[in-house]
Design a protein around this motif. Structure first.
Motif, mmCIF file in Angstrom:
data_model
loop_
_atom_site.group_PDB
_atom_site.id
_atom_site.type_symbol
_atom_site.label_atom_id
_atom_site.label_comp_id
_atom_site.label_asym_id
_atom_site.label_seq_id
_atom_site.Cartn_x
_atom_site.Cartn_y
_atom_site.Cartn_z
ATOM 1 N N GLU A 209 0.882 -1.237 0.032
ATOM 2 C CA GLU A 209 0.021 -0.087 0.016
ATOM 3 C C GLU A 209 0.868 1.072 -0.127
ATOM 4 O O GLU A 209 1.912 1.227 0.731
ATOM 5 N N GLU A 406 -3.906 5.492 2.840
ATOM 6 C CA GLU A 406 -3.838 4.456 1.740
ATOM 7 C C GLU A 406 -4.234 5.398 0.503
ATOM 8 O O GLU A 406 -5.399 5.393 0.136
ATOM 9 N N GLN A 409 -2.406 1.199 -3.947
ATOM 10 C CA GLN A 409 -2.164 -0.584 -3.464
ATOM 11 C C GLN A 409 -1.896 -1.082 -4.807
ATOM 12 O O GLN A 409 -2.459 -0.736 -5.915
HETATM 13 MG MG MG Z 1 -6.539 -1.135 -0.548
#
Ligand code: MG
Ligand code: ATP
Length: 569
Positions: A209, A406, A409
């Motif tokens: 991430e 985040e 990813q």
């Molecule tokens: Mg994710």
């Protein structure tokens, strides 16, 4: 663009609906408005920022041989049934039916659709690698949509999918995307930290991430103070201990009465001991079978790790009735001594001597329980949630904790979707094999929110030049003074002619109002034309980020602005 025409309704007050600074500023600066919970309309300034981020993403995806496609938002249920995710996805999926009763969903992601696309056309290793991406709305009926663009129910994602003929190819695709992500976030003015993560329901086993470390983050990251190790809390590895417990006197096992005392904190207070000298025993039901997880008293169990270790489909804490049937005691008194179900212990349990444990008997605990003497475990594993202060699993340094947003990813998926949907190709030796896949996502809106979260001051947004909605605002102090109005208009025209993204604040407003709006929206460069500077044949430039003020002869302003922009973009 003329400010008098621009649809950018700025707000002086902080809207009550917004908790995070980024959300507040996006509303206050007139970048967007809420349409429904977790759904937003981008206004002209907001959309310009979004488009710029998308453009940076496009350039970097194209640079690694990504080819842009656009898949539909509405997807048929059948392909999701093929992968098994129609049921797995649960309530987060927006579902709908057409007039004939056929089922569809609004795509929360596109692995199924893209796999169904290539399965009919990719036949041979000669067509590989293939990297396809799109920038598309995604729909997830999040339990708690909040924080504006951070967690929407409709949001824009760039998703790329790679198809390779072997693991080596997948590795190349994965790292190409990984490095492209580093460049994308850097160009957007974000400092990101790639962290090892858990792959969760999507499948595959290698994933990173990209985290922006910020207080506003909903994720928790552990990173080493000495080396580059970083992982999110779901994944961060606990370190194993030597097999031999730290030698010391093993005291005699003893039962103590602990009336109505069941939590670790209560037990410690009552017995005058420390949580790290206790072992917690948690009873779970894994795929229908009872198991016990043993954890040091000051640690928390990481259920993701337990589930992975047991390789089970379902895992849940046992209910009260089951616990009392298995342990012979109510909740709060379970312990490993004499417990007749598989016992899985976290590594750290090896280090606890003369432990306090539940006695499997109401209102009783045992003191001085010792591994191998009083109980044995079925297996040791890394089962705990790693905490700041724990040792780094790579170098022995100390792990620090931080909150993270985040923003992207990357996953190595392997063959999960290609196998399920039958997407195969012929290898060089003629053998038919499932395509090897990777997938790579960036939240476009969340990226913008993270930029604001880390680039603002009390007056408003401080855009990095690369994604600022406009670069320059020209502000005459008074539009009533024809000399100022004319000079400002002339400068505006010159900047436009040079292709510079400029707004002319031609409103008949007080200068304070205009300056406040300019700071709130965050134009990187403000040019002010006032009576005093005009007399001297000068113009004032203010840099938003530093608040640095420069006075320049009027004829040097355009080249100076060009210089600033070219130096930084
Ligand atoms: Mg994710
Ligand atoms: P989260 O754990 O935050 O729910 P996720 O891991 O489910 O996100 P992915 O499926 O990895 O999300 O999606 C790729 C990217 O899309 C994420 O890294 C994030 O930037 C963005 N994203 C995911 N969910 C949302 C959302 N509800 N609102 C805005 N952006 C999102």
């Amino acid at each position: 663009m003329l400010m008098s025409q621009l649809y950018a309704p700025t707000l002086r007050e902080t809207p009550a609906e917004a908790e995070l600074v980024s959300h507040q500023l996006m509303l206050r600066a007139g970048l967007m408005r809420r349409a429904a919970s977790g759904m937003y309309t981008f206004l002209p300034l907001g959309l310009r920022v979004i488009r710029k981020v998308e453009q940076i993403i496009r350039e970097e995806m194209d640079a690694i041989m990504g080819q842009e496609v656009l898949m539909p938002i509405v997807q048929p249920a059948e392909i999701w049934q093929e992968s098994g995710r129609w049921d797995e996805y649960g309530a987060e999926m927006f579902r709908l039916q057409d007039r004939n009763g056929r089922q569809f969903c609004l795509g929360p992601t596109h692995e199924e659709l893209i796999t169904a696309l290539v399965r009919s056309e990719v036949r041979s290793y000669r067509q590989l690698p293939l990297r396809l991406y799109q920038i598309q709305n995604k729909y997830r009926d999040e339990i708690r949509p909040r924080f504006g663009l951070m967690r929407g129910r409709e949001f824009i994602m760039k998703d790329m999918y790679s198809f390779d003929k072997d693991e080596r190819g997948l590795d190349e695709s994965y790292w190409a995307a990984f490095h492209a992500y580093e460049r994308i976030f850097q160009r957007c003015g974000l400092e990101v930290r790639p962290v090892e993560a858990d792959s969760g329901a999507i499948g595959g086993d290698v994933t990173h991430e990209f985290m922006v470390l910020a207080e506003a983050g909903e994720d928790f990251v552990l990173h080493c103070s000495k080396c580059s190790y970083a992982a999110n809390v779901e994944r961060a590895e606990g370190v194993d201990l030597p097999e031999q417990a730290p030698g010391g006197e093993l005291k005699a096992l003893e039962e103590v009465a602990t009336p109505q005392i069941s939590t670790i904190a209560q037990v410690c207070a009552f017995l005058g001991t420390q949580p790290e000298d206790c072992i917690k025993t948690l009873i779970y039901i894994a795929d229908g079978r009872p198991v016990a997880a043993l954890i040091r008293g000051d640690h928390n169990l990481n259920e993701i790790k337990l589930r992975k270790f047991l390789q089970c489909q379902s895992l849940e804490l046992a209910d009260e009735a089951t616990i009392s049937r298995i342990t012979g005691a109510p909740v709060g008194f379970a312990g490993p001594v004499g417990l007749d179900i598989p016992l899985y212990a976290d590594y750290a349990v090896k280090g606890v001597q003369n432990a306090v444990v539940g006695a499997n008997k109401q209102d009783a605990h045992l003191r001085n329980a010792n591994l191998n003497r009083d109980f044995t475990v079925t297996a040791f594993a890394d089962l705990r949630e790693v905490q700041p202060g724990d040792p780094c699993p790579r170098c022995g340094g100390v792990l620090l904790g931080a909150r993270g947003i985040e923003v992207g990813q990357v996953f190595k998926l392997g063959t999960k979707y290609s196998k399920a949907l039958g997407a195969t190709f012929l290898q060089e030796n003629g053998v038919e094999t499932p395509l090897i896949m990777g997938c790579y996502g960036i939240g476009v809106g969340r990226t913008v929110a993270a930029v604001i979260e880390t680039n603002h001051d009390e007056d408003g947004i401080i855009w990095p030049l690369s994604i600022a909605p406009y670069h320059v605002i020209v502000v005459p102090v008074s539009m009533k003074d024809p000399a100022q109005a004319q000079a400002a208009h002339k400068l505006y025209q010159e900047l436009l002619a040079q292709g510079i993204e400029v707004v002319f604040d031609d409103r008949d407003e007080r200068p304070g109002v205009k300056f406040k709006d300019a700071d709130l929206i965050g134009f990187p460069i403000r040019v002010t034309i006032g009576p005093k500077s005009l007399e001297k044949g000068e113009v004032e430039i203010v840099i938003r980020r530093t608040k640095e003020v420069k006075s320049l002869p009027a004829d040097q302003v355009v080249p100076a602005i060009r210089g600033i922009l070219e130096g930084e973009i």
